[in-house]
Structures are given as C-alpha cells and as structure tokens.
Design a protein around this motif. Structure first.
Motif, PDB file in Angstrom:
ATOM      1  N   ASN A  26      79.932  33.314   3.335  1.00 23.09           N
ATOM      2  CA  ASN A  26      80.835  34.319   2.768  1.00 23.09           C
ATOM      3  C   ASN A  26      81.661  33.787   1.616  1.00 23.09           C
ATOM      4  N   SER A  27      81.320  32.583   1.158  1.00 22.44           N
ATOM      5  CA  SER A  27      81.906  32.066  -0.075  1.00 22.44           C
ATOM      6  C   SER A  27      80.989  30.971  -0.601  1.00 22.44           C
ATOM      7  N   PRO A  28      80.630  31.016  -1.887  1.00 22.48           N
ATOM      8  CA  PRO A  28      79.691  30.016  -2.425  1.00 22.48           C
ATOM      9  C   PRO A  28      80.218  28.584  -2.306  1.00 22.48           C
ATOM     10  N   SER A 120      95.024  37.458  -0.367  1.00 18.34           N
ATOM     11  CA  SER A 120      94.254  36.286  -0.795  1.00 18.34           C
ATOM     12  C   SER A 120      94.852  35.738  -2.085  1.00 18.34           C
ATOM     13  N   GLY A 121      94.469  34.520  -2.428  1.00 24.14           N
ATOM     14  CA  GLY A 121      94.920  33.939  -3.685  1.00 24.14           C
ATOM     15  C   GLY A 121      94.388  34.709  -4.881  1.00 24.14           C
ATOM     16  N   THR A 122      93.148  35.185  -4.754  1.00 26.61           N
ATOM     17  CA  THR A 122      92.561  35.984  -5.835  1.00 26.61           C
ATOM     18  C   THR A 122      93.386  37.220  -6.113  1.00 26.61           C
ATOM     19  N   GLU A 123      93.750  37.908  -5.027  1.00 25.55           N
ATOM     20  CA  GLU A 123      94.529  39.141  -5.174  1.00 25.55           C
ATOM     21  C   GLU A 123      95.887  38.833  -5.804  1.00 25.55           C
ATOM     22  N   CYS A 147      90.295  25.256 -14.550  1.00 24.77           N
ATOM     23  CA  CYS A 147      91.237  25.827 -13.572  1.00 24.77           C
ATOM     24  C   CYS A 147      90.581  27.058 -12.945  1.00 24.77           C
ATOM     25  N   TYR A 148      90.767  27.221 -11.634  1.00 29.19           N
ATOM     26  CA  TYR A 148      90.199  28.368 -10.923  1.00 29.19           C
ATOM     27  C   TYR A 148      91.333  29.143 -10.283  1.00 29.19           C
ATOM     28  N   HIS A 149      91.305  30.445 -10.476  1.00 25.74           N
ATOM     29  CA  HIS A 149      92.398  31.274  -9.954  1.00 25.74           C
ATOM     30  C   HIS A 149      91.859  32.381  -9.055  1.00 25.74           C
ATOM     31  N   GLY A 214      93.317  21.376  -8.785  1.00 23.36           N
ATOM     32  CA  GLY A 214      92.440  20.944  -7.688  1.00 23.36           C
ATOM     33  C   GLY A 214      90.997  21.309  -7.982  1.00 23.36           C
ATOM     34  N   ASN A 215      90.783  22.260  -8.885  1.00 18.79           N
ATOM     35  CA  ASN A 215      89.454  22.868  -9.013  1.00 18.79           C
ATOM     36  C   ASN A 215      88.535  22.276 -10.055  1.00 18.79           C
ATOM     37  N   MET A 216      88.960  21.131 -10.619  1.00 15.38           N
ATOM     38  CA  MET A 216      88.010  20.323 -11.408  1.00 15.38           C
ATOM     39  C   MET A 216      87.719  19.061 -10.613  1.00 15.38           C
ATOM     40  N   TYR A 242     102.488  29.810 -12.793  1.00 14.07           N
ATOM     41  CA  TYR A 242     101.963  28.666 -12.054  1.00 14.07           C
ATOM     42  C   TYR A 242     101.120  29.152 -10.879  1.00 14.07           C
ATOM     43  N   ASP A 243      99.857  28.783 -10.894  1.00 16.34           N
ATOM     44  CA  ASP A 243      99.015  29.096  -9.747  1.00 16.34           C
ATOM     45  C   ASP A 243      99.173  27.957  -8.733  1.00 16.34           C
ATOM     46  N   GLU A 244      99.998  28.198  -7.716  1.00 20.82           N
ATOM     47  CA  GLU A 244     100.284  27.194  -6.682  1.00 20.82           C
ATOM     48  C   GLU A 244      99.589  27.551  -5.365  1.00 20.82           C
ATOM     49  N   GLY A 270      99.016  31.025  -1.878  1.00 19.45           N
ATOM     50  CA  GLY A 270      97.969  31.368  -0.913  1.00 19.45           C
ATOM     51  C   GLY A 270      97.832  30.210   0.052  1.00 19.45           C
ATOM     52  N   LYS A 271      96.665  30.116   0.705  1.00 21.54           N
ATOM     53  CA  LYS A 271      96.336  28.963   1.564  1.00 21.54           C
ATOM     54  C   LYS A 271      97.446  28.641   2.577  1.00 21.54           C
ATOM     55  N   ILE A 272      98.226  27.579   2.331  1.00 25.62           N
ATOM     56  CA  ILE A 272      99.202  27.124   3.351  1.00 25.62           C
ATOM     57  C   ILE A 272     100.200  28.220   3.724  1.00 25.62           C
ATOM     58  N   PHE A 403      83.692  18.612  -7.723  1.00 18.38           N
ATOM     59  CA  PHE A 403      84.757  19.311  -8.456  1.00 18.38           C
ATOM     60  C   PHE A 403      85.680  20.084  -7.521  1.00 18.38           C
ATOM     61  N   GLU A 404      86.021  19.443  -6.417  1.00 15.14           N
ATOM     62  CA  GLU A 404      86.992  20.020  -5.494  1.00 15.14           C
ATOM     63  C   GLU A 404      87.973  18.917  -5.076  1.00 15.14           C
ATOM     64  N   ALA A 405      89.147  19.323  -4.656  1.00  6.33           N
ATOM     65  CA  ALA A 405      90.110  18.370  -4.107  1.00  6.33           C
ATOM     66  C   ALA A 405      89.884  18.226  -2.612  1.00  6.33           C
TER      67      ALA A 405
HETATM   68  P1  KE4 Z   1      91.364  32.769  -2.521  1.00  5.51           P
HETATM   69  O1  KE4 Z   1      91.053  34.129  -3.098  1.00  5.51           O
HETATM   70  O2  KE4 Z   1      90.124  31.957  -2.239  1.00  5.51           O
HETATM   71  O3  KE4 Z   1      92.315  32.851  -1.313  1.00  5.51           O
HETATM   72  O4  KE4 Z   1      92.224  31.939  -3.588  1.00  5.51           O
HETATM   73  C1  KE4 Z   1      91.671  31.772  -4.878  1.00  5.51           C
HETATM   74  C2  KE4 Z   1      92.296  30.541  -5.513  1.00  5.51           C
HETATM   75  C3  KE4 Z   1      93.312  30.715  -6.439  1.00  5.51           C
HETATM   76  N1  KE4 Z   1      93.909  29.650  -7.022  1.00  5.51           N
HETATM   77  C4  KE4 Z   1      93.539  28.383  -6.705  1.00  5.51           C
HETATM   78  C5  KE4 Z   1      94.236  27.232  -7.376  1.00  5.51           C
HETATM   79  C6  KE4 Z   1      92.511  28.151  -5.761  1.00  5.51           C
HETATM   80  O5  KE4 Z   1      92.149  26.881  -5.469  1.00  5.51           O
HETATM   81  C7  KE4 Z   1      91.879  29.243  -5.144  1.00  5.51           C
HETATM   82  C8  KE4 Z   1      90.759  29.071  -4.144  1.00  5.51           C
HETATM   83  N2  KE4 Z   1      90.277  27.739  -3.971  1.00  5.51           N
HETATM   84  C9  KE4 Z   1      88.888  27.592  -3.553  1.00  5.51           C
HETATM   85  C10 KE4 Z   1      88.540  26.100  -3.430  1.00  5.51           C
HETATM   86  N3  KE4 Z   1      88.998  25.323  -4.483  1.00  5.51           N
HETATM   87  C11 KE4 Z   1      88.671  28.311  -2.271  1.00  5.51           C
HETATM   88  C12 KE4 Z   1      87.347  28.033  -1.615  1.00  5.51           C
HETATM   89  C13 KE4 Z   1      86.464  29.236  -1.639  1.00  5.51           C
HETATM   90  O6  KE4 Z   1      86.466  29.961  -2.660  1.00  5.51           O
HETATM   91  O7  KE4 Z   1      85.763  29.431  -0.637  1.00  5.51           O
END
Ligand code: KE4
Length: 431
Positions: A26-28, A120-123, A147-149, A214-216, A242-244, A270-272, A403-405
């Motif tokens: 459910n996630s690449p 979610s972090g994406t949202e 950077c990945y957001h 973290g995403n490089m 800031y994307d934290e 997100g996350k924690i 390319f992950e932390a």
């Molecule tokens: P989510 O939508 O996955 O909750 O958060 C997106 C996101 C936003 N910003 C940062 C800095 C992120 O690291 C993330 C998501 N991180 C990845 C791994 N680096 C999640 C793993 C996955 O997509 O399954």
C-alpha cells in the motif's frame, strides 16, 4: 541481489497481496524496489523489534518510517488507544482530545500558534500549499530537488523518497498545469534561491523544504541557506513552510526548528505526532491559520481529521516524550551506532559517508560528502542493496533504500546497538 534465507510465509503472503493490491503493497516505499527481492510481511512489532510471518525477529531501524520513536507497542500508547477506542472510534464532531493535541504541538513549537489536524503528512503538505496561496494571493511554490512532501500533485517533481528510489521523479497522471507553478531548486543552493526571488519574488506564495532532509537520505542545510530562506521569504512576502513530518518531535521536542533556532511561518507535521496512527497536522502564525475554513475562506476538510483514537495515541506519545526528554540519550545511542558502523566500513575499506542528526541517520555508500540530491545519487546503490540483505539475514531491518533515513528508538539499548555493529562488521566483509 536479495536474501539467502527463505521466508516462505512472507513469499506466499506477497503473492496473494499482488492479486488485489497494486505491487502487493500500500506504499511503494515498502516494495523493496531499491534493493531487489520481496518485502517481508510482518506479524507484529515489539519494542525495537519487528517479527515477520516466518517468525524471524529483526532489530527495526525504520520504526514505520519515523513515527515509532518510542518503539513498537509502547504500553502507554497502547493503553491510551484502547481506552479511546472503547469510547467509540470516530464522532464526526469535535472532541477535547483534538484541542489537547493542538495545545501540546503549540507548546512544543512556539512558531505554531494555531493547528489544523488532518490524516496524513501528504494531506498536511497539500493543505499548507493551498493556505500559502490563499494567504498571499500568489501561485508560485519553491521546493527543492530530493525533498519529499508526500504525493501532492504539484510537488511530484524531483521528489525524494520512493519516487526517487523508483527513478520516477515526476509521476504520470500529474497534468502539466499542476506543476507549472512549482519551481524546483537544488537544496543548499543559495545563489539559485536568490536568483529565483530576484526573477519572480512577487509571484512566490511560499518556499517548502525539509529543514533537515530525510528523503534523499539525511542531508543537512547550511547556515547560510537557512538564513537566506528566512530573509528572502520575509523580504518578498512569501511564506516559509517547514515540512517537519519526519523531524517534528524526532530531533528535539520542538523539532528541527528548535535545533536550528529558526521560526518558519507554517509547519507541516505527521508521523510521531500520531504515535503510529494516521495523523497529519499543519500550523503556524494565527493570522495565517485564520484563513482556513470555517475561520476564513481557504477550503480544507476531512472525515477523520482529529480522529479521537489517533489523537489519544498522539497525545500519549508526546506526553511520554515531554516527560522523559529522551533526546540526549537518543543522540548518544545513535552516535555509538554510527561510530561503530563507520569503523566497520573503514576496517573493510568500504568508502562511506554517514550523515546523522540525533536519532536520524543515513549510511551512504560513497566517498563524497552528501549535501544535496546530486551528491546523494553518487552513492553505490548496488552495494547498498547487498548490505541491506546481508544485514536483514543477520536480523537487522534497515530502510529498503539508499535514499531514506533510518531511525533509532527509545526501545533500542546499547546491547541492540552492539549487536547491529557486529552484524555490520560481518556484512561488510567482501561487500
Ligand atoms: P505521509 O503522507 O506518508 O504521511 O507523509 C508524507 C511525507 C511528508 N513529508 C515528509 C518529510 C515525509 O518524509 C513524508 C513521508 N515519508 C515517507 C518515507 N520517507 C513515508 C513512507 C511511505 O511513503 O510509505
């Protein structure tokens, strides 16, 4: 290259999953695309360990890609979630836990005067961009390669994380119009940042970045870069976002902005913050956040936003972090680990760089310092894949991509760290 061990129940589960789920995951990020072989299917998590369907136990350095700073199934978090779910799973109406978590976030991050919860972090990232555009009346957004957001249409250009690992920096299905207003610059490139503002400063709604990436794999910002980000956005009336999602509550209770002594206009979380449950959040200056509906005109909504069970898990997690303040211990534990890994690589004559901040780290298979996406991509990903599987077969579960932390949790002990170093010493031989 993949594992020398057979894991029949994981293999069968993966085959079944692929019939009904694209790629069986459910996630690449979980697809092992960067290391070959097949993903393990997990039966349970216990403290610092993951246990797969075949009963193999692994020291877990992913922690669900960051959320599990307290390790798996922390008793305080479990208790809070159970108590919450016994009072119902979702109300579709406000409850006080939402206010409680928002207050904890505000206490941790003074730049965050008001918060909106999402799932979610994406949202959270997507909403923060819409907010920046709604607040400024401008359209352009600056982001940085690597950077990945989250999978936000307008940001899937030179994204990091699995998009980078899968070599698909800009995804099919994203119309040109979605990314026409996205400016992609090189991380730490102060000259390019200045030039972008010089050229179109009055059109830029916001600049979004991972303040510590973290995403490089892990990449740290230069002081000059951080300073210019703040002064140029202030000077031109753009918002600093800031994307934290990864660094919030990870590097300090107040996240990277506490460590770096910076004050962004908007923060994405997100996350924690959800303690392993689906929570995203975005927050910042009250005058900006009051633009969000129903206080203001910028639309954003969500059925499960502020979900009571997820709020309870997030509150419990942040309360444990606030009361125990584990950050110095996490820093010491992770320094011990990275020093041990570096010595093992040096003894095995394996070129490497280790970037680390607190309990977040990346072991790069390159002799070149890694300061942006171009230098990160100089890493030997084939050697990473061999190391990944050699460690997996020795009971150590690392992120399945160069390319992950990686992350250390409060559940990891010195004995676990030393076990990991010994496994790495063996895995490095003949790498
Ligand atoms: P989510 O939508 O996955 O909750 O958060 C997106 C996101 C936003 N910003 C940062 C800095 C992120 O690291 C993330 C998501 N991180 C990845 C791994 N680096 C999640 C793993 C996955 O997509 O399954």
């Amino acid at each position: 290259m993949s594992s020398t061990k057979s894991r029949p129940r994981s293999q069968a589960a993966f085959l079944n999953a692929q019939q009904v789920i694209p790629g069986g995951v459910n996630s690449p990020a979980r697809a092992f695309g960067g290391v070959g072989g097949q993903p393990l299917f997990i039966a349970r998590g216990e403290g610092p360990h993951l246990v797969d369907l075949d009963g193999n136990s692994y020291l877990d350095y992913i922690g669900s890609w960051g959320p599990l700073i307290l390790g798996h199934a922390h008793p305080v978090v479990v208790k809070a979630a159970i108590e919450a779910v016994q009072a119902g799973s979702s109300y579709g109406a406000p409850c006080e836990r939402e206010t409680e978590l928002a207050e904890l976030i505000r206490e941790a991050m003074p730049s965050v005067e008001m918060v909106r919860m999402v799932s979610s972090g994406t949202e959270a990232s997507m909403s923060a961009i819409r907010l920046a555009r709604g607040f400024t009346g401008r359209d352009k957004i600056i982001k940085f390669a690597g950077c990945y957001h989250g999978h936000v249409d307008s940001l899937l250009v030179s994204a990091g994380s699995s998009a980078l690992t899968l070599g698909v920096p800009s995804s099919p299905g994203v119309p040109a119009g979605c990314t026409a207003d996205t400016i992609v610059l090189r991380y730490n490139d102060v000259e390019a940042l200045r030039a972008a503002f010089q050229a179109q400063g009055d059109k830029i709604a916001g600049v979004m970045l991972e303040p510590i990436v973290g995403n490089m794999g892990l990449v740290v910002p230069s002081r000059e870069f951080l300073g210019e980000l703040r002064s140029l956005t202030q000077q031109h009336g753009a918002l600093l976002i800031y994307d934290e999602v990864m660094t919030g509550f990870r590097l300090a209770f107040g996240g990277a902005q506490e460590l770096l002594k910076q004050k962004p206009d908007v923060s994405v979380l997100g996350k924690i913050v959800g303690g392993g449950y689906p929570v995203g959040a975005y927050g910042g200056r009250a005058d900006i956040m009051k633009k969000i509906m129903p206080a203001g005109p910028v639309f954003q909504a969500g059925t499960l936003s502020g979900n009571p069970v997820a709020m309870a898990a997030g509150i419990a997690t942040l309360q444990v972090l606030k009361e125990t303040n584990p950050y110095e211990a996490l820093d010491r534990m992770t320094r011990r680990l990275c020093d041990g890994l570096s010595k093992a690589a040096t003894d095995a004559k394996v070129p490497h760089q280790i970037n680390r901040v607190g309990s977040m780290w990346t072991f790069f298979f390159t002799g070149t310092p890694v300061v942006d996406l171009d230098t990160a991509k100089k890493s030997d990903t084939a050697r990473f894949a061999k190391f990944f599987w050699a460690m997996m077969d020795r009971g150590v579960y690392l992120p399945c991509s160069q390319f992950e932390a990686a992350f250390v949790s409060t559940a990891h002990t010195e004995a676990h760290i030393d076990e990991t170093i010994s496994a790495a010493r063996e895995a490095m031989i003949g790498l």
